[in-house]
Design a protein around this motif. Structure first.
Motif, PDB file in Angstrom:
ATOM      1  N   ASP A 142       0.788  -1.154   0.202  1.00  0.00           N
ATOM      2  CA  ASP A 142      -0.050  -0.164  -0.077  1.00  0.00           C
ATOM      3  C   ASP A 142       0.803   1.271  -0.320  1.00  0.00           C
ATOM      4  OD1 ASP A 142       1.016  -0.336   2.542  1.00  0.00           O
ATOM      5  OD2 ASP A 142      -0.768   0.221   3.548  1.00  0.00           O
ATOM      6  N   ALA A 143       2.124   1.153  -0.422  1.00  0.00           N
ATOM      7  CA  ALA A 143       3.078   2.243  -0.410  1.00  0.00           C
ATOM      8  C   ALA A 143       2.493   3.398  -1.483  1.00  0.00           C
ATOM      9  CB  ALA A 143       4.547   1.821  -0.605  1.00  0.00           C
ATOM     10  N   ASN A 144       2.625   4.723  -1.305  1.00  0.00           N
ATOM     11  CA  ASN A 144       2.169   5.671  -2.196  1.00  0.00           C
ATOM     12  C   ASN A 144       3.344   5.816  -3.054  1.00  0.00           C
ATOM     13  OD1 ASN A 144       0.802   7.700  -3.208  1.00  0.00           O
ATOM     14  ND2 ASN A 144       2.189   9.102  -1.825  1.00  0.00           N
ATOM     15  N   ASP A 161       2.766  11.796  -4.980  1.00  0.00           N
ATOM     16  CA  ASP A 161       1.583  12.717  -4.530  1.00  0.00           C
ATOM     17  C   ASP A 161       1.280  11.761  -3.413  1.00  0.00           C
ATOM     18  OD1 ASP A 161      -0.079  14.642  -4.154  1.00  0.00           O
ATOM     19  OD2 ASP A 161      -1.177  14.286  -5.982  1.00  0.00           O
ATOM     20  N   CYS A 162       0.642  12.235  -2.468  1.00  0.00           N
ATOM     21  CA  CYS A 162      -0.187  11.414  -1.426  1.00  0.00           C
ATOM     22  C   CYS A 162      -1.565  10.761  -1.894  1.00  0.00           C
ATOM     23  CB  CYS A 162      -0.199  12.454  -0.007  1.00  0.00           C
ATOM     24  SG  CYS A 162       1.379  12.826   0.583  1.00  0.00           S
ATOM     25  N   PRO A 190       2.306  20.003   5.118  1.00  0.00           N
ATOM     26  CA  PRO A 190       2.699  20.299   3.701  1.00  0.00           C
ATOM     27  C   PRO A 190       2.793  19.187   2.804  1.00  0.00           C
ATOM     28  CG  PRO A 190       4.633  20.030   5.122  1.00  0.00           C
ATOM     29  CD  PRO A 190       3.472  20.268   6.186  1.00  0.00           C
ATOM     30  N   ARG A 191       2.937  18.018   3.180  1.00  0.00           N
ATOM     31  CA  ARG A 191       2.540  16.970   2.218  1.00  0.00           C
ATOM     32  C   ARG A 191       1.412  16.772   1.751  1.00  0.00           C
ATOM     33  NH1 ARG A 191       4.927  12.426   6.421  1.00  0.00           N
ATOM     34  NH2 ARG A 191       3.396  13.710   7.621  1.00  0.00           N
ATOM     35  N   LYS A 192       0.347  17.493   2.143  1.00  0.00           N
ATOM     36  CA  LYS A 192      -1.108  17.488   1.352  1.00  0.00           C
ATOM     37  C   LYS A 192      -1.084  18.132   0.302  1.00  0.00           C
ATOM     38  CE  LYS A 192      -4.742  16.719   5.071  1.00  0.00           C
ATOM     39  NZ  LYS A 192      -6.101  17.496   5.530  1.00  0.00           N
ATOM     40  N   GLU A 193      -0.359  19.441   0.150  1.00  0.00           N
ATOM     41  CA  GLU A 193      -0.283  20.461  -0.931  1.00  0.00           C
ATOM     42  C   GLU A 193       0.952  19.791  -1.754  1.00  0.00           C
ATOM     43  OE1 GLU A 193      -1.272  23.259  -3.626  1.00  0.00           O
ATOM     44  OE2 GLU A 193      -2.487  22.496  -1.918  1.00  0.00           O
ATOM     45  N   PHE A 194       2.129  19.446  -1.224  1.00  0.00           N
ATOM     46  CA  PHE A 194       3.219  19.418  -2.116  1.00  0.00           C
ATOM     47  C   PHE A 194       3.885  17.702  -2.218  1.00  0.00           C
ATOM     48  CE2 PHE A 194       3.351  23.789  -0.211  1.00  0.00           C
ATOM     49  CZ  PHE A 194       3.432  24.423  -1.173  1.00  0.00           C
TER      50      PHE A 194
END
Length: 565
Positions: A76-78, A145-146, A159-163
């Motif tokens: 399930d790794a992104n 992307d996440c 910040p990972r939500k946006e970047f």
């Protein structure tokens, strides 16, 4: 882009091991491509009238690899690449590019022209400044992307939500992602140009601090079998392509980096710098208060470890291991209190004091103010010799070695300033007498007169270690005899801040001339250069620190304008 009157011919396949004749011969004879062989090409044929002297052809090439696969990543790794958020095919990428490239060129010009047209900046510097950015794309970068599951678990302000998440290799040869002790220098470019990515990377490192990996590994330089990652220690790196980055950290297996004296301190310094500098240029996305709340507990844990375990005599100053290299110079032993780690230590205490004040933690603020004062006194008493800080506390001539990188900790604080004169005094005052203007000027003068001017005729930057006793480079360790490209750019930026423009540009030009003009290593700038024309680790992240010279130049220019007003 083709019009209805143009003729597009395609060559889906040609022999890429041949001399290319099948492509060029056909084009020369009839202006069209043959449809055979094993390679790909495209040609656009059109007619010009007598009145039309030229025509511009617009062509675009794109590739679309939507996912990246790491061999041992969990199921399930992104692994979805960042661009998939907007594009689902190469055709979409090409269409968008052809429609928007003119605007991109205009925006690039608007970004570069103030630097390119500045008559006060040397031409070679302008070239190096922009060209060193090659490594951000060519350094094995992976930007993902996440996915929905991960995004649903991220807090507002992350910040990972946006970047998304970003990793790049330490070197084309050192295949480790986001090496913390080296990215510390390279972050000068990310913080200025891609602050969202810098914040994202810092959060990834912060989340790795409390994690432990009990798998046993063999450390081939220091020897011994130990667990791979210890709790409450900053990882050396975030893994490698051959395993599972983010999930499996510490791909570096030369030394046990849990005992490295600089990793914890650099994490604290970079956290404070990211908090201070990365948010003003962001229009949306991460939250500044959230970021500080996220990194602060990790900063506390790693600093407590340093205080409890590395200050053995409880005098306020940490000590290096006399038996093993325990910092970014991983083949160069430092014994007891050292200039490099000592200044990193007092500057990280300053950062803790500042962050505690912002958070409103009066107890921690008082604690770190007192510890900083104690550490500054110990550093001053044990290592200051009147001109610079001794290399370390060892006995004999080796102690007097001048390390070019001794102000690395101060460098991190200075390039995080929003303005120069008053802000620099605000930093120097709590750190005085160890780091005030007269003492810093003395150190820079000493380094320039010895490590730069007495090394390769002053035309190859600063050698890492110079012995004033022997009058030549320190030969006690291989890395002492090297010139580190990224360290030189950072050193030059401090010189610029303190008005030593001639010395700064001479130091940095030595790197540019050696790498680009003499060695032919442009776009593969190595980590290290030697007097006998050898080099190590071509294609390296640390030289991205050249952007700290741009920061320093801007800070000084701003200060001069403010003085006029």
């Amino acid at each position: 882009m083709a019009t209805n009157k143009d003729e597009v011919t395609l060559l889906p396949n040609f022999d890429v091991n041949g001399n290319g004749g099948v492509v060029w011969t056909s084009l020369e004879k009839n202006g069209r491509l043959p449809c055979e062989w094993e390679g790909g090409a495209v040609s656009l044929a059109f007619s010009l009238s007598r009145e039309t002297r030229f025509r511009t052809i617009e062509m675009a090439v794109a590739w679309h690899n939507p996912r990246v696969k790491f061999p041992f990543a969990s199921a399930d790794a992104n692994c979805t690449r960042r661009h998939v958020r907007w594009f689902s095919s190469a055709k979409e990428i090409i269409t968008y590019s052809l429609a928007n490239y003119a605007q991109w060129e205009s925006e690039i010009d608007a970004w570069q022209n103030p630097i390119l047209k500045d008559p006060k900046l040397p031409t070679w510097f302008k070239s190096a400044l922009f060209n060193e950015l090659y490594y951000v794309a060519d350094g094995g970068a992976v930007w993902v992307d996440c996915d929905r599951e991960m995004t649903s678990k991220l807090e507002d302000g992350d910040p990972r939500k946006e970047f998304g998440r970003f990793v790049y290799l330490e070197s084309h040869e050192y295949i480790m992602y986001n090496t913390v002790d080296v990215h510390f220098y390279a972050s000068a470019s990310f913080g200025q140009l891609w602050p969202g990515l810098e914040l994202s990377m810092m959060v990834d490192v912060a989340e790795a601090v409390p994690v432990q990996d009990k798998s046993v590994v063999w450390y081939h330089s220091s020897g011994g079998r130990l667990q791979r990652k210890y709790v409450n220690s900053v990882p050396h790196d975030l893994g490698c392509p051959g395993e599972s980055p983010w999930e499996k950290t510490n791909a570096y297996l030369s030394h046990n980096t849990a005992e490295w004296k600089d990793l914890n301190l650099k994490f604290v310094l970079e956290s404070y710098r990211a908090y201070s500098t990365c948010f003003p240029s962001l229009e949306q996305g991460p939250n500044q208060a959230w970021f500080l709340a996220k990194v602060w507990p990790m900063c506390l844990s790693v600093m407590r470890k340093a205080e409890d375990h590395w200050d053995k005599d409880k005098d306020g100053m940490i000590e290096n291991d006399p038996h093993h290299p325990d910092q970014t110079y991983d083949m160069w032993v430092m014994d007891g209190p050292s200039a490099y780690c000592g200044i990193l230590w007092v500057c990280s205490l300053f950062s803790m004091w500042k962050m505690a004040g912002v958070i409103g933690d009066e107890e921690e603020s008082s604690k770190y103010a007192a510890l900083m004062s104690k550490a500054v006194g110990a550093l001053d008493a044990q290592l200051w010799n009147g001109s610079y800080y001794d290399f370390d506390s060892s006995s004999g001539d080796r102690r007097r070695t001048i390390i070019a990188d001794q102000l690395s900790g101060l460098w991190s604080l200075l390039i995080g300033l929003e303005s120069w004169d008053r802000a620099s005094v605000a930093i120097e005052a709590p750190l005085s007498p160890a780091l005030n203007r007269s003492r810093i000027a003395s150190i820079l003068k000493t380094v320039f007169e010895n490590n730069v001017e007495k090394w390769m005729g002053g035309e190859m930057g600063a050698v890492n270690g110079f012995s004033p006793v022997s009058g030549r480079p320190d030969i006690t360790a291989a890395q002492a005899e090297e010139t580190w490209t990224g360290v030189n750019y950072a050193l030059a930026s401090i010189m610029l801040l303190y008005g030593m423009d001639r010395e700064a540009f001479q130091t940095a030009k030595g790197i540019y001339t050696t790498v680009y003009d003499k060695s032919g290593l442009g776009f593969q700038t190595p980590e290290a250069l030697t007097a006998d024309k050898y080099y190590r680790a071509p294609g390296y992240m640390r030289p991205l620190s050249i952007w700290s010279m741009h920061t320093a130049y801007c800070l000084r220019s701003q200060a001069k304008e403010e003085a006029k007003d």
